[in-house]
Design a protein around this motif. Structure first.
Motif, mmCIF file in Angstrom:
data_model
loop_
_atom_site.group_PDB
_atom_site.id
_atom_site.type_symbol
_atom_site.label_atom_id
_atom_site.label_comp_id
_atom_site.label_asym_id
_atom_site.label_seq_id
_atom_site.Cartn_x
_atom_site.Cartn_y
_atom_site.Cartn_z
ATOM 1 N N LEU A 36 37.176 28.407 35.710
ATOM 2 C CA LEU A 36 38.594 28.104 35.499
ATOM 3 C C LEU A 36 38.825 26.761 34.824
ATOM 4 O O LEU A 36 39.871 26.557 34.188
ATOM 5 C CB LEU A 36 39.343 28.168 36.829
ATOM 6 C CG LEU A 36 39.521 29.580 37.402
ATOM 7 C CD1 LEU A 36 40.014 29.528 38.840
ATOM 8 C CD2 LEU A 36 40.484 30.394 36.543
ATOM 9 N N GLU A 37 37.860 25.872 34.927
ATOM 10 C CA GLU A 37 38.002 24.582 34.253
ATOM 11 C C GLU A 37 37.998 24.730 32.729
ATOM 12 O O GLU A 37 38.501 23.863 32.000
ATOM 13 C CB GLU A 37 36.896 23.608 34.689
ATOM 14 C CG GLU A 37 35.484 23.972 34.260
ATOM 15 C CD GLU A 37 34.801 25.007 35.154
ATOM 16 O OE1 GLU A 37 33.598 25.266 34.944
ATOM 17 O OE2 GLU A 37 35.468 25.549 36.068
ATOM 18 N N LYS A 44 41.521 31.100 24.364
ATOM 19 C CA LYS A 44 41.655 31.016 22.898
ATOM 20 C C LYS A 44 40.554 31.817 22.203
ATOM 21 O O LYS A 44 40.800 32.461 21.177
ATOM 22 C CB LYS A 44 41.607 29.554 22.452
ATOM 23 C CG LYS A 44 42.869 28.773 22.779
ATOM 24 C CD LYS A 44 42.747 27.322 22.341
ATOM 25 C CE LYS A 44 44.008 26.544 22.717
ATOM 26 N NZ LYS A 44 43.888 25.100 22.389
ATOM 27 N N GLU A 45 39.344 31.778 22.765
ATOM 28 C CA GLU A 45 38.232 32.539 22.185
ATOM 29 C C GLU A 45 38.507 34.045 22.267
ATOM 30 O O GLU A 45 38.203 34.789 21.325
ATOM 31 C CB GLU A 45 36.921 32.192 22.897
ATOM 32 C CG GLU A 45 36.410 30.799 22.582
ATOM 33 C CD GLU A 45 35.153 30.446 23.357
ATOM 34 O OE1 GLU A 45 34.646 31.307 24.111
ATOM 35 O OE2 GLU A 45 34.681 29.304 23.208
ATOM 36 N N ILE A 46 39.078 34.483 23.388
ATOM 37 C CA ILE A 46 39.447 35.896 23.520
ATOM 38 C C ILE A 46 40.510 36.248 22.475
ATOM 39 O O ILE A 46 40.455 37.300 21.833
ATOM 40 C CB ILE A 46 39.960 36.204 24.942
ATOM 41 C CG1 ILE A 46 38.835 36.066 25.965
ATOM 42 C CG2 ILE A 46 40.542 37.633 25.007
ATOM 43 C CD1 ILE A 46 39.281 36.171 27.412
ATOM 44 N N GLY A 47 41.487 35.350 22.295
ATOM 45 C CA GLY A 47 42.527 35.571 21.295
ATOM 46 C C GLY A 47 41.959 35.713 19.888
ATOM 47 O O GLY A 47 42.424 36.543 19.096
ATOM 48 N N SER A 48 40.931 34.929 19.583
ATOM 49 C CA SER A 48 40.281 35.019 18.264
ATOM 50 C C SER A 48 39.597 36.365 18.078
ATOM 51 O O SER A 48 39.648 36.961 16.993
ATOM 52 C CB SER A 48 39.250 33.892 18.107
ATOM 53 O OG SER A 48 39.878 32.631 18.106
ATOM 54 N N ASP A 92 42.916 40.734 26.166
ATOM 55 C CA ASP A 92 43.609 39.546 25.681
ATOM 56 C C ASP A 92 44.816 39.216 26.558
ATOM 57 O O ASP A 92 45.072 38.045 26.877
ATOM 58 C CB ASP A 92 44.047 39.757 24.230
ATOM 59 C CG ASP A 92 44.696 38.530 23.615
ATOM 60 O OD1 ASP A 92 44.148 37.425 23.774
ATOM 61 O OD2 ASP A 92 45.761 38.673 22.995
ATOM 62 N N SER A 93 45.547 40.238 26.968
ATOM 63 C CA SER A 93 46.711 40.027 27.836
ATOM 64 C C SER A 93 46.291 39.433 29.178
ATOM 65 O O SER A 93 46.940 38.520 29.694
ATOM 66 C CB SER A 93 47.457 41.347 28.066
ATOM 67 O OG SER A 93 48.042 41.807 26.866
ATOM 68 N N ILE A 99 46.365 31.154 31.402
ATOM 69 C CA ILE A 99 47.139 29.982 30.956
ATOM 70 C C ILE A 99 48.593 30.111 31.374
ATOM 71 O O ILE A 99 49.187 29.171 31.915
ATOM 72 C CB ILE A 99 47.055 29.827 29.420
ATOM 73 C CG1 ILE A 99 45.597 29.883 28.947
ATOM 74 C CG2 ILE A 99 47.730 28.526 28.974
ATOM 75 C CD1 ILE A 99 44.681 28.888 29.616
ATOM 76 N N MET A 100 49.188 31.269 31.145
ATOM 77 C CA MET A 100 50.605 31.466 31.463
ATOM 78 C C MET A 100 50.920 31.163 32.917
ATOM 79 O O MET A 100 51.954 30.576 33.247
ATOM 80 C CB MET A 100 51.011 32.907 31.138
ATOM 81 C CG MET A 100 51.062 33.228 29.657
ATOM 82 S SD MET A 100 51.222 35.017 29.340
ATOM 83 C CE MET A 100 52.770 35.381 30.174
ATOM 84 N N TYR A 101 50.003 31.587 33.813
ATOM 85 C CA TYR A 101 50.222 31.406 35.244
ATOM 86 C C TYR A 101 49.454 30.211 35.803
ATOM 87 O O TYR A 101 49.457 29.995 37.011
ATOM 88 C CB TYR A 101 49.827 32.674 36.010
ATOM 89 C CG TYR A 101 50.659 33.883 35.666
ATOM 90 C CD1 TYR A 101 51.988 33.758 35.241
ATOM 91 C CD2 TYR A 101 50.135 35.167 35.754
ATOM 92 C CE1 TYR A 101 52.751 34.871 34.933
ATOM 93 C CE2 TYR A 101 50.897 36.292 35.446
ATOM 94 C CZ TYR A 101 52.198 36.129 35.031
ATOM 95 O OH TYR A 101 52.959 37.232 34.725
#
Length: 208
Positions: A36-37, A44-48, A92-93, A99-101
């Motif tokens: 989690l750190e 971001k890597e997943i988003g890429s 990705d979701s 991050i969102m939570y």
């Protein structure tokens, strides 16, 4: 059964490329909920990888529109690439929720579901690698389908147990809502893996 030229073979190459992309995202997702750190970097890597997957989907559809002959039914090619995209979108979701939570502590059930996703997406890679052999005596495809189905079934059982325990936990309502959404996204990811296996099973039956 098939005598593929390089242009037709391109579809199978794209299936494998997308499956490997999905598996990398699946491995990262597990890391995200364990490490989690590093959640921002991992998310971001997943988003890429999700963006890379979008390009593979686009290129596959362009190839499909241009192809005169396809190695399997056009409809099955389209369904496969779109359903694999669903897997990646769902991963990705789930990763974005880190991050969102602002997830600060994880749950053992969530990590277990992520491990199931990692295994299921690995089997999707193997399934896509076997798909080119369609029409030959190939029991390995059936074996991979069964493995994915088994993982999804166990994931569904764990999902139900986790949701039940969440609502019995007495945790803060917002925490329950947060984790319910995350767990549901993870279970949906496994469900999409099973749907990919079901499409391949249909292709096998058509070409038996």
């Amino acid at each position: 059964m098939f005598n593929l030229n390089p242009r037709e073979d391109k579809f199978f190459e794209m299936f494998v490329e997308e499956a490997k992309n999905i598996h990398e995202a699946g491995k990262l997702l597990k890391r995200g909920f364990v490490e989690l750190e590093d959640k921002e970097k991992i998310s971001k890597e997943i988003g890429s990888l999700e963006h890379k997957g979008d390009k593979i989907v686009h290129d596959s559809i362009v190839q499909l529109e241009d192809a005169f002959i396809t190695p399997i039914d056009r409809e099955d090619i389209y369904k496969l690439i779109k359903k694999m995209d669903n897997i990646l979108d769902s991963i990705d979701s789930a990763g974005s929720r880190l991050i969102m939570y602002d997830v600060k502590t994880s749950k053992k059930e969530v990590i277990k579901l992520c491990e199931m996703i990692e295994r299921a997406t690995e089997e999707v890679v193997r399934l896509m690698e076997e798909l080119k052999k369609i029409g030959k005596k190939n029991n390995r495809i059936v074996e991979k389908i069964k493995k994915i189905n088994s993982i999804e079934h166990n994931g569904d059982l764990l999902y139900r147990e986790t949701i039940t325990n969440l609502f019995k936990s007495g945790e803060d309502v917002l925490e329950i809502i947060k984790w319910k959404e995350i767990v549901t996204l993870l279970e949906n990811t496994l469900d999409y893996c099973e749907k990919v296996a079901a499409i391949v099973e249909g292709v096998v039956m058509k070409n038996a």
